[in-house]
Enzyme design. Structure first.
Site, short mmCIF file in Angstrom:
data_model
loop_
_atom_site.label_atom_id
_atom_site.label_comp_id
_atom_site.label_asym_id
_atom_site.label_seq_id
_atom_site.Cartn_x
_atom_site.Cartn_y
_atom_site.Cartn_z
N CYS A 79 0.87 -1.18 0.00
CA CYS A 79 0.00 0.00 0.00
C CYS A 79 0.90 1.23 0.00
CB CYS A 79 -0.87 -0.02 1.26
SG CYS A 79 -1.92 1.42 1.48
N CYS A 189 -0.95 3.70 -6.54
CA CYS A 189 -1.84 3.10 -5.55
C CYS A 189 -2.09 1.67 -6.02
CB CYS A 189 -3.14 3.88 -5.49
SG CYS A 189 -4.46 3.02 -4.59
N1 DGL Z 1 -3.87 0.49 -2.06
C1 DGL Z 1 -3.67 1.70 -1.31
C2 DGL Z 1 -2.46 2.44 -1.85
O1 DGL Z 1 -1.62 1.82 -2.52
C3 DGL Z 1 -4.99 2.30 -1.22
C4 DGL Z 1 -5.15 3.62 -0.70
C5 DGL Z 1 -6.30 3.90 0.20
O2 DGL Z 1 -6.72 3.05 0.98
O3 DGL Z 1 -6.72 5.05 0.13
O4 DGL Z 1 -2.25 3.60 -1.65
#
Ligand code: DGL
Length: 276
Positions: A79, A189
């Site tokens: 993430c 993301c």
């Molecule tokens: N998958 C997360 C990232 O890479 C998601 C972001 C979120 O939860 O806003 O930033």
């Protein structure tokens, strides 16, 4: 004392604010087929993007404690937002190797011919130190156009990978980047690679989409090799956990060719993550 192979056959922990990190998980599973994994989707708290760094650090700490209790030998923060907010704190708190993520600005800056690079990410990632440092270090000579993509994470969490609503969001976020003449768009993301086919349809051929997931998987391999910690493949097992909607996660797992996965529900009890 545990034998070397029992130690090395412990799983790699992977987590994200939700299902997005599965786009990283699939590359790890493909590159390191002898490794077992644990995946935690904190979908009940998704999106992390608008949360404060302190809140994200608390959540990431709770998830790390859970993964360590389940035997993780290394942890992938799949993430960008959690890496930006919490990676250095996690490294300071826990004695386990962490592999984090940051927008892949370096390969984009190297490859651009127009001198314009787009970065699609959450607010949390774009305001983080990590992104600013990477941008300063690798992309000083190009123009970086950042774009926060509100709503895309939610669409992926719901399994809405196509349809008019998702297409409208993509058009809204990609059009300014096209107008700015970018020829590289960094997917900053881990949820966004699920939307790559739709993005490609919108963008056509002239713009390259950059997903760092494969590079992250290679980094995981390097980290394990440096510690002589590779598993021998004798007892490979992948376990999935979610604090939110397990049915939606099931759909996305099927989408990446993991049908019939069993997803164990988790619940937050204060700052502690427990099995339901
Ligand atoms: N998958 C997360 C990232 O890479 C998601 C972001 C979120 O939860 O806003 O930033």
């Amino acid at each position: 004392m545990a034998t070397m192979s029992a130690e090395n056959n412990r799983p790699i922990g992977v987590f994200d604010s939700g299902v997005g990190g599965l786009t990283v998980w699939r590359q790890i599973a493909a590159l390191l087929p002898n490794e077992s994994t644990l995946y935690v989707a904190d979908s009940i708290n998704c999106p992390y993007g608008p949360k404060s760094a302190r809140e994200i650090e608390t959540l990431a700490t709770g998830i790390t404690e859970f993964l360590l209790a389940e035997g993780a030998k290394a942890i992938v923060v799949a993430c960008n937002t959690a890496s930006a907010a919490a990676l250095s704190a996690l490294r300071a708190k826990f004695d386990v190797p962490f592999i984090g993520m940051e927008p892949a600005v370096k390969p984009a800056a190297r490859a651009t011919r127009t001198g314009h690079v787009g970065v699609l990410a959450t607010t949390g990632t774009l305001r983080g130190e990590l992104f600013h440092h990477t941008r300063e270090t690798y992309a000083n000579h190009v123009t970086v156009h950042t774009q926060v993509a509100h709503g895309l994470v939610d669409a992926v969490e719901r399994g809405a990978l196509s349809g008019a609503e998702t297409d409208a969001l993509l058009a809204e976020y990609l059009s300014p980047l096209v107008a700015a003449r970018v020829d590289q768009i960094v997917l900053g993301c881990t949820h966004y690679p699920f939307l790559m086919p739709q993005m490609r349809r919108f963008l056509g051929d002239g713009i390259t989409l950059i997903d760092p997931a494969e590079a992250v998987a290679r980094q995981v391999r390097r980290v394990l090799d440096a510690r002589s910690a590779r598993a021998d493949g004798a007892s490979v097992r992948h376990r999935f956990f979610s604090t939110g909607n397990t049915a939606s996660m099931q759909t996305l797992l099927a989408h990446i060719a993991v049908p019939n996965a069993v997803i164990a529900p988790l619940q937050w009890d204060g700052n502690i993550l427990r099995r339901q």
